[in-house]
Design an enzyme around this catalytic site. Structure first.
Site, PDB file in Angstrom:
ATOM      1  N   HIS A  86       0.820  -1.202   0.000  1.00  0.00           N
ATOM      2  CA  HIS A  86       0.000   0.000   0.000  1.00  0.00           C
ATOM      3  C   HIS A  86       0.860   1.260   0.000  1.00  0.00           C
ATOM      4  O   HIS A  86       0.576   2.237  -0.691  1.00  0.00           O
ATOM      5  CB  HIS A  86      -0.927  -0.038   1.225  1.00  0.00           C
ATOM      6  CG  HIS A  86      -1.657   1.236   1.456  1.00  0.00           C
ATOM      7  ND1 HIS A  86      -1.247   2.177   2.388  1.00  0.00           N
ATOM      8  CD2 HIS A  86      -2.758   1.761   0.862  1.00  0.00           C
ATOM      9  CE1 HIS A  86      -2.075   3.199   2.364  1.00  0.00           C
ATOM     10  NE2 HIS A  86      -2.997   2.983   1.452  1.00  0.00           N
ATOM     11  N   GLU A 143       2.133   1.794  -3.383  1.00  0.00           N
ATOM     12  CA  GLU A 143       1.061   2.362  -4.229  1.00  0.00           C
ATOM     13  C   GLU A 143       1.095   3.895  -4.159  1.00  0.00           C
ATOM     14  O   GLU A 143       1.035   4.576  -5.177  1.00  0.00           O
ATOM     15  CB  GLU A 143      -0.307   1.838  -3.758  1.00  0.00           C
ATOM     16  CG  GLU A 143      -1.509   2.516  -4.397  1.00  0.00           C
ATOM     17  CD  GLU A 143      -2.670   2.682  -3.413  1.00  0.00           C
ATOM     18  OE1 GLU A 143      -3.084   1.687  -2.799  1.00  0.00           O
ATOM     19  OE2 GLU A 143      -3.147   3.826  -3.263  1.00  0.00           O
ATOM     20  N   HIS A 144       1.219   4.425  -2.950  1.00  0.00           N
ATOM     21  CA  HIS A 144       1.280   5.886  -2.804  1.00  0.00           C
ATOM     22  C   HIS A 144       2.491   6.465  -3.542  1.00  0.00           C
ATOM     23  O   HIS A 144       2.404   7.497  -4.196  1.00  0.00           O
ATOM     24  CB  HIS A 144       1.393   6.252  -1.316  1.00  0.00           C
ATOM     25  CG  HIS A 144       0.073   6.348  -0.612  1.00  0.00           C
ATOM     26  ND1 HIS A 144      -0.343   7.468   0.060  1.00  0.00           N
ATOM     27  CD2 HIS A 144      -0.935   5.440  -0.462  1.00  0.00           C
ATOM     28  CE1 HIS A 144      -1.526   7.257   0.592  1.00  0.00           C
ATOM     29  NE2 HIS A 144      -1.914   6.033   0.299  1.00  0.00           N
ATOM     30  N   GLU A 146      -4.299   8.202   7.237  1.00  0.00           N
ATOM     31  CA  GLU A 146      -5.200   7.264   6.558  1.00  0.00           C
ATOM     32  C   GLU A 146      -5.502   6.071   7.479  1.00  0.00           C
ATOM     33  O   GLU A 146      -6.646   5.640   7.607  1.00  0.00           O
ATOM     34  CB  GLU A 146      -4.555   6.783   5.245  1.00  0.00           C
ATOM     35  CG  GLU A 146      -5.461   5.899   4.411  1.00  0.00           C
ATOM     36  CD  GLU A 146      -4.814   5.443   3.096  1.00  0.00           C
ATOM     37  OE1 GLU A 146      -3.650   5.813   2.826  1.00  0.00           O
ATOM     38  OE2 GLU A 146      -5.480   4.699   2.349  1.00  0.00           O
TER      39      GLU A 146
END
Lengths: 410, 397
Positions: free
Chosen positions: B46, B49-50, B121
């Site tokens: 994840h 991904e950023h 997040e």
């Protein structure tokens, strides 16, 4: 789009789109949000969906829908701006005779509710009351949504828009099955009704099916109570056991809606908006920060998930963006306009978005479909966009504050 | 609707799904690398991904926005996916998508800054009771399977992440055979294929080996946490015990069975609803993973244990009495209808095709299965529901 009146105050909006295999229909009974009846209307959705004359149990209704290749039907209580709507909804694959049968099923739900001893069935009312009580309490469960609802109720106190759409716990007990039934009969008899049909259907056939909703003319008046001035301004803080603080703030703008939509796109709606770039990307103060332009009253709402230590800084940055908004370049504006128009065009790919846009136009004027909305955007002048936030500040700030020490006292 | 499936020159699996009359055109580039990875810091996929969005010169968000396209990404158990949607300038947008996913460029400082954003997040999800109840269930159901890693990791996990770890993973997993490209919209399929084949720049590279699922058991029968909510919510999961069935078989048979057990047309649902044990937020799904699977029931209830008891009773009743024909036929036609309705949404199609790409399922497999499914196949799946095969996750006020 074809618009025609089934009777006075009962209007159908037919929006055929053959690219879909489904057809969606909403029968919308419109009421002005009013403290005196909001709770009853919310309760009605919960009672009506449990059974009607022809399908007395909730499982009978679900079975009837399932038999139509998995059609969906539901009755939903909705708040749209200062308006409350009872939405009798169906979505069905337009195969065989499915559509006619789905419209008939909705007809049964709207027109022939289950009656017992001169009122609704008591067991269903009791069940719906429990459910509504739970729903009102559950408003706190989604913290982001809760912060938004709290801000709206404070900022727009005294206006229809400031009323909670699910109603009020204190009003539930005094509602009896008989009173509720009489209330339903009254609102079905006098309220404006809009029927929106979107998707795969034959216009002539659907008109035939919709004849059953000719239940007498009515004078549909839906004037909202607008009484700005009673609302709270300044900062309201509530403590809760959350990990991340939830900020919701707002200010009124007035003026033209489409101008506001353009300004809002640049300020905080898009993923390269001023706020996203400066508050998230440059300063890393949040994961989400977004603004929305309210079609019902041309106000702007800001939402962000932030830590309480950053509240002052975020507020400061937002107000800085507002005060410097006049500097926005033509390029930025043109990009924003093109993006908004694209997003309007995209609504044509989703039946529920088509319905939503149409409903907005019905309730508050302006475009009923993507083409009309796009034309509205094209007509906005860049100069007007730059002036949108002139002298604007966050009027009301609601902050759901997380637990733990702040920097100041640690 | 037409589907063209072919490999691009670098090995990327490419699917083009033609939807006439739709305004939106979407392309989704994905790699078979997600949160359920053994041997990595949780949250690494994840985090990557950023960071893939960061480029030497290009601002990815601005590039798409200047062409009125939206770009976004997500990470789930097995996949990291990047996608855009647009109305026009599809070719240029596709080029940007395939370029930026092939050329991430970021320094240590930007990795540190990202920790702040991802930290927020994570906190946002910490406050979401439905997210918590779901991922606690996954954690409870597996003792070994890395599916139990949380998608974004914890704030402590991500502290350990640095640039080298991210780049290592990037080079290992972001390559031809390990990736898929799905294009969906009103685009001529052959033309779109040659365009994609021309524009793809990500390096070739082997598809990763499928590792057999680890020997696993229910880790905890119950995970119960408290949050500031008004009513208890639950997730009940029955873990898949037959990974030999084809994915389409697993999916269709279990969906039908779930609906027959406690779907909203059943007597059992009606009974629990009227007693107030269940409410309208009740739902169920079959979670289809490559090396895992589970039947999951989710809802709001003061008495989740009563829901479990009712499910087990109903399962025994079906074992004894079978299923009557009209219930079976109605359920099959309902689920087939729901499956077909899914093809009304470009977003839905692209996400589903991407998901299927790495699980080796075709849409046609699912459709065909619904067309020829038998009652016995469905009844055979009752073995999913045994006393020692489930876990319960609760979030209570």
């Amino acid at each position: 789009m074809e618009i025609y009146d089934i009777n006075q105050g009962i209007r159908a909006y037919l929006i055929p789109k053959d690219k879909f295999s489904v057809c969606c229909m909403s029968v919308l009974v419109k009421r002005r949000l009013d403290r005196g009846e909001v709770t009853m209307n919310a309760l009605l959705a919960g009672v009506l969906r449990q059974g009607c004359e022809k399908y007395p149990e909730i499982t009978d209704i679900n079975k009837a829908a399932a038999e139509l290749d998995g059609a969906k039907t539901d009755i939903v209580n909705m708040k749209k701006g200062g308006v409350q709507l009872l939405d009798f909804y169906t979505e069905v694959l337009n195969n065989n005779d499915n559509l006619r049968r789905a419209v008939d099923l909705v007809g049964e739900l709207v027109l022939r509710p289950l009656k017992e001893d001169g009122g609704f069935k008591k067991a269903y009312v009791d069940r719906a009351k429990t459910e509504l009580r739970a729903a009102i309490k559950a408003m706190k469960d989604d913290k982001r949504e809760y912060a938004k609802n709290r801000l709206i109720s404070e900022m727009f106190a005294g206006e229809s828009f400031g009323i909670y759409g699910d109603g009020y716990e204190d009003d539930i007990d005094k509602i009896t099955p008989v009173k509720l039934f009489e209330h339903y009969r009254r609102i079905i008899g006098e309220s404006g009704i809009d029927i929106i049909v979107v998707g795969n259907f034959d216009s002539e056939k659907i008109k035939e099916y919709l004849k059953q909703f000719d239940i007498g003319g009515r004078k549909a008046d839906l004037k909202e109570k607008e009484n700005p001035g009673e609302g709270k301004t300044g900062r309201i803080t509530e403590d809760m056991d959350v990990t991340q603080g939830k900020l919701c703030a707002g200010f009124r703008c007035g003026g033209d809606y489409y101008t506001l939509v353009c300004a809002n796109e640049i300020l905080g709606r898009s993923a390269n908006s001023r706020l996203f770039t400066n508050v998230r990307e440059k300063e890393g103060l949040c994961y989400y920060i977004t603004t929305s332009a309210l079609r019902c009253n041309n106000a702007v709402l800001l939402q962000a998930g932030i830590s309480k230590d950053n509240l002052d800084r975020v507020t400061e940055l937002v107000e800085k963006e507002l005060s410097e908004f006049w500097k926005v370049s033509d390029d930025e504006i043109n990009t924003a306009k093109a993006n908004i128009i694209k997003n309007y065009e995209l609504t044509d790919d989703r039946p529920e978005s088509i319905m939503d846009l149409c409903l907005g136009g019905i309730l508050w004027g302006g475009g009923l479909d993507s083409a009309e909305a796009a034309a509205g955007i094209k007509a906005v002048s860049n100069e007007d966009i730059r002036k949108t936030f002139k002298d604007k500040k966050l009027e009301t700030i609601y902050f759901l504050r997380e637990a733990g020490d702040t920097d100041e006292n640690s | 609707m037409k589907i063209l499936e072919r490999r691009l020159k670098n090995g990327t699996k490419c699917y083009i799904i033609y939807k006439k009359g739709y305004v939106m055109k979407q392309a989704m580039f994905s790699v078979n690398f997600g949160a359920a990875e053994k041997g990595f810091v949780p949250g690494l996929a994840h985090f990557l991904e950023h960071k893939v969005f960061e480029q030497r010169e290009l601002n990815v968000f601005d590039a798409f926005s200047s062409r009125c396209a939206d770009v976004n990404a997500f990470t789930n158990f097995n996949t990291t996916a990047f996608y855009f949607n647009c109305c026009d300038k599809f070719e240029e947008n596709l080029k940007t998508l395939l370029d930026f996913t092939a050329n991430p460029y970021f320094d240590e400082e930007s990795v540190e800054r990202e920790k702040g954003i991802i930290g927020e997040e994570i906190k946002m999800y910490d406050d979401d009771p439905w997210w918590q109840v779901y991922f606690n269930l996954i954690r409870a159901m597996y003792s070994e399977n890395p599916v139990k890693n949380s998608i974004a990791g914890t704030v402590e996990d991500i502290r350990k992440i640095n640039r080298d770890m991210l780049m290592d993973c990037y080079h290992k997993f972001y390559c031809g055979e390990n990736s898929a490209l799905v294009i969906c919209g009103d685009i001529e399929p052959e033309k779109a294929f040659y365009l994609a084949d021309d524009l793809i720049t990500i390096k070739q590279g082997k598809r990763r080996m499928k590792t057999p699922p680890p020997a696993d058991e229910i880790d905890k029968k119950l995970i119960d946490v408290n949050m500031e909510i008004s009513k208890p919510i639950f997730n009940i999961g029955f873990r898949e015990n037959d990974l030999n069935l084809s994915p389409a078989d697993r999916l269709c048979t279990s969906r039908i069975l779930l609906d027959l057990i406690i779907g909203e047309s059943t007597e059992l649902y009606g009974d629990l609803y009227s007693k107030g044990v269940l409410d309208r937020d009740f739902s169920m799904e079959y979670l289809l993973g490559g090396s895992f699977g589970a039947a999951i029931f989710s809802g709001v209830s003061d008495n989740a244990f009563a829901v479990i008891d009712s499910i087990m009773k109903r399962v025994n009743e079906i074992k004894l009495r079978g299923i009557n024909d009209s219930d079976f036929e109605r359920t099959v036609s309902k689920l087939k209808g729901l499956f077909l309705k899914g093809f009304n949404s470009i977003d839905g199609i692209a996400a589903a095709q991407t998901d299927y790409a790495f699980k080796d399922i075709e849409f046609a497999d699912v459709y065909n299965k619904y067309n020829n499914i038998t009652k016995d196949e469905v009844l055979n799946r009752l073995s999913l529901f045994s006393e020692d095969n489930y876990a319960l996750s609760l979030v209570e006020p």
